[in-house]
Design an enzyme around this catalytic site. Structure first.
Site, short mmCIF file in Angstrom:
data_model
loop_
_atom_site.label_atom_id
_atom_site.label_comp_id
_atom_site.label_asym_id
_atom_site.label_seq_id
_atom_site.Cartn_x
_atom_site.Cartn_y
_atom_site.Cartn_z
CD GLU A 228 13.14 4.25 73.10
OE1 GLU A 228 12.91 3.29 74.12
OE2 GLU A 228 12.00 4.76 72.72
CB VAL B 202 15.00 -2.54 82.69
CG1 VAL B 202 15.31 -3.37 83.92
CG2 VAL B 202 16.09 -2.86 81.57
CG ASN C 74 10.72 -0.55 88.73
OD1 ASN C 74 9.69 -0.39 89.46
ND2 ASN C 74 11.67 -0.03 88.23
CB ALA C 75 6.67 -3.94 91.49
CB ALA C 76 7.95 1.22 92.08
CE1 TYR C 77 3.09 -0.97 85.70
CE2 TYR C 77 2.50 -0.87 87.93
CZ TYR C 77 2.57 -1.54 86.98
OH TYR C 77 1.89 -2.70 86.60
ZN LIG Z 1 10.54 5.68 76.43
#
Ligand SMILES: [Zn+2]
Length: 120
Positions: free
Chosen positions: A63, A52, A54-57
């Site tokens: 896992e 999942v 997001n733009a903020a990495y």
């Molecule tokens: Zn990982």
């Protein structure tokens, strides 16, 4: 590797299949790299997860998602986790932060690194 003393072959196949199915929900619009995981708890419960992003990495891996789902439902003893990507010619291995997530729950369980052809 013969895992038959730890986990049954049928269970390995189920985990591998579920890890690949879990890729379908990957939210990976930045990397476009789908990852799935299937985590087997000691009582037989299986939790799946996907990456999942997001733009903020500060994204979470498949896992981590599976482990967070399991822990949030009260499970902390695991037998195995299967990890899947779409890379045809190589198995996928957990990243560093995921390895830390895994080892927090002991070393006496199995990491199954797979390919889309269901080999591992
Ligand atoms: Zn990982």
């Amino acid at each position: 590797m013969d895992l038959s003393n730890i986990i049954q072959q049928d269970t390995i196949k189920i985990l591998i299949r579920k890890s690949h199915e879990a890729k379908a929900n990957a939210f990976c619009k930045y990397s476009h790299f789908r990852v799935g995981a299937a985590l087997l708890c000691d009582d037989g419960t299986i939790y799946t997860g996907c990456n999942v992003e997001n733009a903020a990495y500060c994204s979470i891996c498949a896992e981590m998602t599976a482990i967070a789902k399991a822990v949030s439902e009260g499970h902390t003893k695991f037998k195995a986790i299967a990890i899947a990507s779409d890379l045809e010619n190589e198995i996928i291995a957990p990243c560093g932060p995921c390895r830390q997530f895994l080892i927090e729950f002991g070393t006496d369980w199995v990491v199954i690194m797979t390919k889309p052809d269901m080999t591992y």
